[in-house]
Design a protein around this motif. Sequence first.
Motif, mmCIF file in Angstrom:
data_model
loop_
_atom_site.group_PDB
_atom_site.id
_atom_site.type_symbol
_atom_site.label_atom_id
_atom_site.label_comp_id
_atom_site.label_asym_id
_atom_site.label_seq_id
_atom_site.Cartn_x
_atom_site.Cartn_y
_atom_site.Cartn_z
ATOM 1 N N ARG A 45 -9.460 -6.905 -1.996
ATOM 2 C CA ARG A 45 -8.844 -7.688 -3.063
ATOM 3 C C ARG A 45 -9.887 -8.656 -3.589
ATOM 4 O O ARG A 45 -10.890 -8.932 -2.900
ATOM 5 C CB ARG A 45 -7.606 -8.406 -2.551
ATOM 6 N N ASP A 91 -13.938 -12.895 0.761
ATOM 7 C CA ASP A 91 -12.602 -12.759 1.324
ATOM 8 C C ASP A 91 -12.712 -12.444 2.820
ATOM 9 O O ASP A 91 -12.209 -11.418 3.302
ATOM 10 C CB ASP A 91 -11.837 -11.660 0.588
ATOM 11 N N ALA A 92 -13.378 -13.328 3.529
ATOM 12 C CA ALA A 92 -13.500 -13.204 4.988
ATOM 13 C C ALA A 92 -14.036 -11.845 5.407
ATOM 14 O O ALA A 92 -13.582 -11.259 6.382
ATOM 15 C CB ALA A 92 -12.157 -13.472 5.658
ATOM 16 N N CYS A 150 -6.816 -0.114 -4.950
ATOM 17 C CA CYS A 150 -6.437 -1.116 -3.949
ATOM 18 C C CYS A 150 -5.048 -1.690 -4.215
ATOM 19 O O CYS A 150 -4.502 -2.375 -3.356
ATOM 20 C CB CYS A 150 -7.473 -2.235 -3.923
ATOM 21 N N MET A 160 -5.001 -16.175 -8.936
ATOM 22 C CA MET A 160 -4.440 -15.529 -7.755
ATOM 23 C C MET A 160 -5.338 -14.374 -7.316
ATOM 24 O O MET A 160 -6.197 -13.908 -8.063
ATOM 25 C CB MET A 160 -3.044 -14.971 -8.049
ATOM 26 N N GLU A 161 -5.067 -13.880 -6.108
ATOM 27 C CA GLU A 161 -5.777 -12.678 -5.669
ATOM 28 C C GLU A 161 -5.315 -11.483 -6.511
ATOM 29 O O GLU A 161 -4.161 -11.426 -6.946
ATOM 30 C CB GLU A 161 -5.541 -12.402 -4.182
ATOM 31 N N LEU A 211 -10.618 -12.521 -5.058
ATOM 32 C CA LEU A 211 -10.058 -13.860 -5.062
ATOM 33 C C LEU A 211 -10.296 -14.475 -6.431
ATOM 34 O O LEU A 211 -11.446 -14.597 -6.879
ATOM 35 C CB LEU A 211 -10.685 -14.717 -3.962
ATOM 36 N N LYS A 266 -0.791 -2.944 9.390
ATOM 37 C CA LYS A 266 -1.019 -1.622 8.815
ATOM 38 C C LYS A 266 -0.369 -0.577 9.716
ATOM 39 O O LYS A 266 -0.449 -0.673 10.940
ATOM 40 C CB LYS A 266 -2.520 -1.354 8.681
ATOM 41 N N PRO A 288 -7.559 -16.232 4.394
ATOM 42 C CA PRO A 288 -8.588 -15.236 4.688
ATOM 43 C C PRO A 288 -9.289 -15.569 5.996
ATOM 44 O O PRO A 288 -9.512 -16.737 6.288
ATOM 45 C CB PRO A 288 -9.567 -15.340 3.533
ATOM 46 N N GLY A 289 -9.628 -14.573 6.698
ATOM 47 C CA GLY A 289 -10.255 -14.810 7.994
ATOM 48 C C GLY A 289 -9.258 -14.670 9.107
ATOM 49 O O GLY A 289 -9.563 -14.192 10.180
ATOM 50 N N PRO A 329 -5.661 -17.341 -0.926
ATOM 51 C CA PRO A 329 -4.454 -16.622 -0.509
ATOM 52 C C PRO A 329 -4.429 -16.309 0.972
ATOM 53 O O PRO A 329 -5.439 -15.938 1.552
ATOM 54 C CB PRO A 329 -4.524 -15.326 -1.321
ATOM 55 N N PRO A 347 -10.461 -23.866 -5.076
ATOM 56 C CA PRO A 347 -9.245 -23.258 -5.606
ATOM 57 C C PRO A 347 -8.336 -22.745 -4.516
ATOM 58 O O PRO A 347 -8.705 -22.675 -3.345
ATOM 59 C CB PRO A 347 -9.788 -22.113 -6.463
ATOM 60 N N TYR A 348 -7.147 -22.359 -4.959
ATOM 61 C CA TYR A 348 -6.144 -21.756 -4.062
ATOM 62 C C TYR A 348 -6.751 -20.563 -3.320
ATOM 63 O O TYR A 348 -7.461 -19.749 -3.890
ATOM 64 C CB TYR A 348 -4.957 -21.298 -4.899
ATOM 65 N N ASP A 355 -2.227 -4.726 3.011
ATOM 66 C CA ASP A 355 -3.524 -5.017 2.389
ATOM 67 C C ASP A 355 -3.581 -4.504 0.959
ATOM 68 O O ASP A 355 -4.640 -4.543 0.347
ATOM 69 C CB ASP A 355 -4.666 -4.397 3.209
ATOM 70 N N ILE A 356 -2.480 -3.999 0.431
ATOM 71 C CA ILE A 356 -2.463 -3.548 -0.954
ATOM 72 C C ILE A 356 -1.484 -4.407 -1.746
ATOM 73 O O ILE A 356 -0.717 -5.184 -1.175
ATOM 74 C CB ILE A 356 -2.064 -2.059 -1.060
ATOM 75 N N SER A 397 -11.139 4.023 6.128
ATOM 76 C CA SER A 397 -10.802 3.104 7.219
ATOM 77 C C SER A 397 -11.073 1.675 6.752
ATOM 78 O O SER A 397 -11.777 1.450 5.782
ATOM 79 C CB SER A 397 -11.595 3.424 8.480
ATOM 80 N N GLY A 398 -10.529 0.730 7.470
ATOM 81 C CA GLY A 398 -10.669 -0.674 7.079
ATOM 82 C C GLY A 398 -9.526 -1.092 6.191
ATOM 83 O O GLY A 398 -8.423 -0.557 6.290
ATOM 84 N N LEU A 399 -9.793 -2.042 5.313
ATOM 85 C CA LEU A 399 -8.748 -2.606 4.472
ATOM 86 C C LEU A 399 -9.066 -2.375 3.007
ATOM 87 O O LEU A 399 -10.231 -2.349 2.609
ATOM 88 C CB LEU A 399 -8.633 -4.117 4.709
ATOM 89 N N PHE A 400 -8.026 -2.243 2.217
ATOM 90 C CA PHE A 400 -8.219 -2.202 0.774
ATOM 91 C C PHE A 400 -8.663 -3.599 0.311
ATOM 92 O O PHE A 400 -8.077 -4.607 0.726
ATOM 93 C CB PHE A 400 -6.936 -1.780 0.082
ATOM 94 N N TRP A 437 -5.873 -7.001 -7.128
ATOM 95 C CA TRP A 437 -6.327 -5.777 -6.454
ATOM 96 C C TRP A 437 -6.982 -4.836 -7.466
ATOM 97 O O TRP A 437 -6.318 -4.422 -8.434
ATOM 98 C CB TRP A 437 -5.144 -5.086 -5.786
ATOM 99 N N GLY A 483 -10.518 -17.023 -9.698
ATOM 100 C CA GLY A 483 -11.006 -18.371 -9.981
ATOM 101 C C GLY A 483 -12.268 -18.754 -9.257
ATOM 102 O O GLY A 483 -12.520 -19.940 -9.028
ATOM 103 N N ARG A 484 -13.089 -17.785 -8.892
ATOM 104 C CA ARG A 484 -14.322 -18.129 -8.175
ATOM 105 C C ARG A 484 -15.267 -16.925 -8.173
ATOM 106 O O ARG A 484 -14.864 -15.801 -8.505
ATOM 107 C CB ARG A 484 -14.023 -18.543 -6.736
ATOM 108 N N LYS A 539 -5.303 12.220 10.027
ATOM 109 C CA LYS A 539 -4.658 11.113 9.318
ATOM 110 C C LYS A 539 -4.076 11.620 8.005
ATOM 111 O O LYS A 539 -4.759 12.300 7.238
ATOM 112 C CB LYS A 539 -5.691 10.015 9.057
ATOM 113 N N ARG A 560 -13.695 -8.929 4.201
ATOM 114 C CA ARG A 560 -12.750 -7.794 4.142
ATOM 115 C C ARG A 560 -13.548 -6.530 3.818
ATOM 116 O O ARG A 560 -14.290 -6.488 2.841
ATOM 117 C CB ARG A 560 -11.716 -8.071 3.065
#
Lengths: 252, 373
Positions: free
Chosen positions: A225, A181-182, A203, A157-158, A227, B39, B32-33, B29, B26-27, B56-57, A220-223, A160, A229-230, B49, A184
């Motif tokens: 994660r 992860d795209a 995260c 699983m993903e 992925l 948020k 992605p993308g 989640p 694999p799986y 995202d956490i 700024s941006g995203l925390f 953090w 198994g890879r 801020k 991120r």
Amino acid sequence: MSIAKLKLIDSIGQEYTLPKTFELRSDPTGRRTSLMEMAFTHGAKDVSDSMFMSKFIEVSGKIWAANDAEYNVKWDALAEHLIKDNIQIETRGRRINLKKVVGITHDYPLPLAYPYGEVTISFEAADPFWYTALAVQKKIIIASSPNLFEWDIGGQMETWPLITIANTNDNFDFTFINKTDANRTLRIIDPNAAAATTIYIDCAAGTVLRGTTNIISKFSGLFLRLLGGRMNEFSYTGANCTLTMDYYNAWI
Amino acid sequence: MARLGEKYRLHEDRLLGMSIGFPEVPYTPSEPGSLRGFKLIFYDATDAKIGELGSDIKTGKVSDIQFELMPLGCGAFSFICDDYPGFDIAYRTRVDIHPYFDDTPWFTGFVQTLPQPGKKRPYEYTGFGFFDQLDWIMVTETYGPQDIQDIVKDIVQNIVAPDTSIIYNAAKVENTGYTIDAIDFYLVPAKEAIQSLADMATGFEFGVDDSREFYFRAKDTDVNHSFWAGKHFQEVEIMENPYTIRNRLYIKVGLIQGEGFGYIKEGSNCIGYEEDAASIAAYGLREAVITAPDVLNTDDAREWAKDILSVIKDPDIEASINSVLLDTTRTKISAIGKAKITTHDGTEYELPIKKINYSISISGIVGKIDLGY
């Protein structure tokens, strides 16, 4: 082959090994679904967030003792752990986080040669995944930028990570991307991130500290994660530092 | 070297006639993308801020978010947390909502109610867009003769912006081409004062956008969004309401009239009426009295009455589209202009957007759109 016993671990790491007669059952879980039936359209659409639901973990077994006094001591020791919040249970080398106990049945059958009892305990697992018992740590020394590297993330699983940036030089503006992860991306612009400071990006909890100072306003941006198994490919752009990630491999 | 029989120790394929093993891919989640999620970013009164809550956490804290967009900009909002968020949320804390982690917030507002001490979890916070702060400031000023644009600019720049979080941007106050002869505001809420000016300008609207900037603009009459039943929404309710029709409006203003205004009674502040003949022919005569105490000029008052009449001379047609799916486009729908909806039998409606209610929860990110005049 020895069969590992079930263990309860409390929030400060104290362990209790359940009697060897105890076994574990994981209630069914699955991903959320919210079907919306559309007018004049076959079937339906799933509009849910599709996240995995929480689940219940049931532990049951027998307690045997030589006499009533010993029986009570054994039961009291088990009960002492059951009433705690935020415990873990470990089996086959993996742990699941349990919020609290939600059901206890305790049967007192007529004693045979020795007094015994039958116990069934239900726990609420708000977090439905199983994790490695110990955190995995990965570390890289960044001596040039931009820096591309990849780490093999276990589990399924993903998960953090806690990202630690130990700055070798002044690091006022850096970007960190999980390309797998795209893309991120997170970015921290902090004019006080001088050499020898350390930045902690949790995260899982969504906190950002420089030392003990809250610098969420610089984030700024995203925390990020990881992925499971890879291979995960990362890109770091910023000043030289030592970048560390601590995380737990996760399975369903 | 494998032990004897080890090759066949896991016999599932032999017993069940199927093979097991790990898939080559694999799986993955939550797509992605596509970045489904959200948020919330929080700012204090100085725009620094102070924290964020998002999906995202790992330990997300927000269970439900609701917010609405209207022609006036950002409307009401609320969000529910499982616990206190770990930083201080106070009255007037600014909240920006970023569905799909969009760089540009879809909504900005400020907190108006907090969970009170002693309340059980979960905790709900509610608030409103900055438009609401137009009600906090009173206008006491006399204008004229001046273009409406200049009056609005003066009110927002010199009266509203200094004491609220609303930002004045001259470029967002459009020219109306109409000059008001005389208008006198005395302790009138800024929202009401600007509403009177918008009515006199005919076809104008105002509000506060997701940048907290005040705008005063011509109403957009273009079709900006199209929705098809079964593709983009689940169901639509369409209603016609003829009970609100009024086709002759008597106009009262802020000065006492003497002779010279037709049959109007001497000493009255009624300066005449505006009517719509087509509406009278279709629906019968339906009269009403409207009052603009701030207006001191009869021509200005008539312009204002014409604008109101243009709205209420016809029956209300209202439509409500439930459960608009946003995952496909991931694009904000603003309450600007019209939307075209096509029902299952091909009937098309083009109606102004009155309000969009957004909902973010375990049921995904969906919208409900109210349309109508």
